[in-house]
Design a protein around this motif. Structure first.
Motif, short mmCIF file in Angstrom:
data_model
loop_
_atom_site.label_atom_id
_atom_site.label_comp_id
_atom_site.label_asym_id
_atom_site.label_seq_id
_atom_site.Cartn_x
_atom_site.Cartn_y
_atom_site.Cartn_z
N GLU A 60 0.84 -1.20 0.00
CA GLU A 60 0.00 0.00 0.00
C GLU A 60 0.88 1.25 0.00
O GLU A 60 0.56 2.25 -0.65
CB GLU A 60 -0.95 0.00 1.20
CG GLU A 60 -1.96 1.14 1.13
CD GLU A 60 -3.04 1.08 2.20
OE1 GLU A 60 -3.96 1.93 2.15
OE2 GLU A 60 -2.97 0.21 3.09
N GLN A 61 2.01 1.19 0.74
CA GLN A 61 2.96 2.29 0.69
C GLN A 61 3.38 2.58 -0.75
O GLN A 61 3.43 3.73 -1.19
CB GLN A 61 4.22 1.95 1.49
CG GLN A 61 4.10 2.04 2.99
CD GLN A 61 5.47 1.88 3.64
OE1 GLN A 61 6.47 2.38 3.14
NE2 GLN A 61 5.51 1.18 4.77
N LYS A 62 3.67 1.49 -1.49
CA LYS A 62 4.13 1.66 -2.87
C LYS A 62 3.05 2.30 -3.74
O LYS A 62 3.34 3.19 -4.56
CB LYS A 62 4.56 0.32 -3.46
CG LYS A 62 5.18 0.45 -4.85
CD LYS A 62 5.66 -0.88 -5.38
CE LYS A 62 6.42 -0.70 -6.70
NZ LYS A 62 5.69 0.08 -7.71
N MET A 63 1.80 1.87 -3.56
CA MET A 63 0.71 2.44 -4.34
C MET A 63 0.60 3.95 -4.08
O MET A 63 0.48 4.75 -5.01
CB MET A 63 -0.61 1.75 -3.99
CG MET A 63 -0.69 0.29 -4.39
SD MET A 63 -0.93 0.05 -6.16
CE MET A 63 -2.67 0.43 -6.32
N ILE A 64 0.66 4.31 -2.80
CA ILE A 64 0.54 5.72 -2.43
C ILE A 64 1.77 6.50 -2.91
O ILE A 64 1.66 7.58 -3.48
CB ILE A 64 0.38 5.86 -0.90
CG1 ILE A 64 -0.95 5.23 -0.46
CG2 ILE A 64 0.42 7.33 -0.48
CD1 ILE A 64 -1.09 5.09 1.04
N GLY A 65 2.95 5.91 -2.68
CA GLY A 65 4.19 6.57 -3.09
C GLY A 65 4.25 6.80 -4.59
O GLY A 65 4.62 7.88 -5.05
N ASP A 66 3.85 5.79 -5.38
CA ASP A 66 3.86 5.92 -6.84
C ASP A 66 2.92 7.03 -7.29
O ASP A 66 3.23 7.80 -8.22
CB ASP A 66 3.46 4.60 -7.50
CG ASP A 66 4.54 3.54 -7.40
OD1 ASP A 66 5.67 3.88 -6.99
OD2 ASP A 66 4.25 2.37 -7.74
N MET A 67 1.73 7.11 -6.65
CA MET A 67 0.77 8.14 -7.04
C MET A 67 1.32 9.53 -6.79
O MET A 67 1.24 10.42 -7.64
CB MET A 67 -0.54 7.95 -6.28
CG MET A 67 -1.68 8.79 -6.86
SD MET A 67 -2.92 9.27 -5.66
CE MET A 67 -2.16 10.73 -4.95
N PHE A 68 1.91 9.74 -5.60
CA PHE A 68 2.44 11.06 -5.27
C PHE A 68 3.69 11.38 -6.09
O PHE A 68 3.94 12.55 -6.42
CB PHE A 68 2.73 11.17 -3.77
CG PHE A 68 1.51 11.53 -2.98
CD1 PHE A 68 1.09 12.85 -2.87
CD2 PHE A 68 0.76 10.54 -2.35
CE1 PHE A 68 -0.04 13.18 -2.14
CE2 PHE A 68 -0.38 10.87 -1.62
CZ PHE A 68 -0.79 12.19 -1.53
N GLU A 69 4.46 10.36 -6.46
CA GLU A 69 5.62 10.61 -7.31
C GLU A 69 5.18 11.12 -8.68
O GLU A 69 5.74 12.09 -9.22
CB GLU A 69 6.46 9.35 -7.48
CG GLU A 69 7.75 9.58 -8.24
CD GLU A 69 8.70 8.40 -8.19
OE1 GLU A 69 9.88 8.60 -8.52
OE2 GLU A 69 8.26 7.29 -7.83
N LYS A 70 4.12 10.50 -9.24
CA LYS A 70 3.60 10.95 -10.53
C LYS A 70 3.03 12.36 -10.41
O LYS A 70 3.23 13.20 -11.30
CB LYS A 70 2.53 9.98 -11.02
CG LYS A 70 3.09 8.64 -11.50
CD LYS A 70 1.97 7.67 -11.86
CE LYS A 70 2.56 6.30 -12.26
NZ LYS A 70 1.50 5.30 -12.49
#
Length: 422
Positions: free
Chosen positions: A171-181
């Protein structure tokens, strides 16, 4: 009655329902403070990046990686017995001493680095997604945890004792990827905006005469005559200035809606920001304040102090209240167009002369009296003025559009930070 602490955010990706886990930052990472180094030890161009508080000057947190201005060579490291910080995953760096704490700026670093003794790093352990961690630190607002005294500061234990809520790694990765984009999109719009502003600066340099010259370097075809030097107020029919006027002095007060007040805080360069320092007057206040001096579409607005020199134009005929530290000019139509005046006041030579005529310490200001001493150089041909004015008006509209898009993206990010973290 004590409110039960939430254990999951209000907005989540589909498929995630488990509670987040509360952890102290010291349990899932570690802090490390910087070292002292003299001016003589700075300025290297290659080696290990050396970061200072001044490297955090750019506002916001959208820039993912720190850009170093100083480097330490291998010989310097050996001579000074400096041990670079080596993050296994990555780390967040931030100010730990002084007023810079309250800027709440963080940058992420994922290579060996050094920081000065006014900065601190928090190094993520392997359980973190680095971009989730970086975004969580944006949400934290570390300044809330500073020890406030003569000089506000953090120490390592202050940060490591902070409790945070963390989800599982996927879930961290999903959130992190979204904010990175999202940060990439914000950075892209920022670069476009910066490029447009640089282009405008270049055109201002070339399309207005330099000191002592009567012709600009770059002109529209068909125009070859010398420009004319004259005093500023020779082209101005009147100045609207309600310096010192307030609702209370008129026996009234601001309203929740109505006519927007234009002040030095919402008159930006090239546009009006209706959200900045928004004050409104009702019909009665508007009539009492502006009677006989109503603003018209296209009139040039100029901020006289705090800040001095912002220039915009009245966007429409809906009616506005001219408020603090802002004046409006009415031009002599046979001598100068509104659009040209708006550009002229931002041209390098005129702005530098205005700055020289201004008074005050930190907050520079310019008065009508000082404007009487301002000399300007303008084309006699009104058609040339119109072409120059229209060109920069279109450019300003494009800049304002990109600025609005950027502001909207930042507001969207702020909303996601509120809803996607506990």
């Amino acid at each position: 009655m004590q409110t039960k602490k939430r254990k999951s955010p209000s907005l989540r990706f589909r498929g995630y329902t488990d509670d987040w886990e509360e952890r102290k930052l010291g349990e899932v990472g570690k802090t490390k403070s910087g070292i002292g180094f003299s001016d003589a030890q700075q300025g290297g161009k290659q080696g290990t990046p050396f970061y200072k508080v001044s490297d955090m000057n750019n506002p916001g947190n959208e820039v993912v990686m720190m850009n170093a201005n100083n480097y330490a060579s291998d010989s310097q490291l050996k001579e000074n017995k400096w041990n670079p910080i080596n993050p296994q995953n990555s780390g967040v760096v931030f100010a730990k001493v002084g007023a810079a704490i309250f800027l709440d700026r963080k940058r992420i670093v994922d290579t060996s680095f050094l920081i000065d003794n006014n900065m601190m790093s928090y190094l993520f352990d392997s359980s973190w997604n680095r971009y989730f961690g970086k975004t969580l630190f944006e949400k934290l607002r570390l300044s809330r945890f500073a020890q406030v005294g003569a000089l506000p500061s953090f120490n390592g234990s202050d940060v490591e004792d902070i409790k945070v809520m963390i989800p599982e790694e996927s879930e961290q990765k999903m959130i992190g990827d979204m904010f990175e984009k999202l940060d990439d999109i914000i950075a892209l719009h920022q670069r476009k905006l910066d490029l447009l502003k640089e282009q405008k600066k270049g055109f201002l340099q070339k399309m207005f005469p330099k000191n002592g010259s009567r012709v600009p370097e770059l002109r529209f075809s068909g125009f070859a005559d010398d420009w004319e030097e004259r005093k500023f107020f020779e082209s101005i029919a009147s100045t609207i200035d309600f310096r010192g006027r307030t609702p209370k002095k008129l026996g009234m007060d601001w309203s929740d809606s109505g006519y927007l007040a234009l002040s030095a805080l919402n008159v930006k360069n090239g546009y009006i920001d209706p959200l900045a320092d928004a004050h409104y007057g009702d019909e009665k206040l508007y009539r009492k304040w502006m009677s006989g001096r109503e603003l018209k579409k296209g009139q040039v607005l100029f901020t006289t102090e705090a800040p001095m020199g912002n220039v915009a134009q009245v966007p429409d005929d809906n009616g506005y209240i001219l408020s603090q530290r802002t004046v409006a000019f009415e031009t002599k139509e046979d001598m100068m167009t509104n659009d040209f005046l708006a550009v002229l006041l931002k041209s390098p030579l005129v702005f530098n002369n205005l700055s020289a005529l201004s008074s005050g310490g930190t907050a520079k200001g310019v008065s009508q009296k000082s404007l009487k001493g301002l000399s300007i150089t303008v084309p006699l041909d009104i058609d040339e003025q119109q072409k120059i004015g229209s060109f920069f008006k279109h450019l300003d509209d494009t800049i304002a559009l990109h600025q609005r898009k950027l502001d909207l993206l930042k507001e969207q990010k702020k909303g996601f930070l509120q809803k996607m973290f506990v």
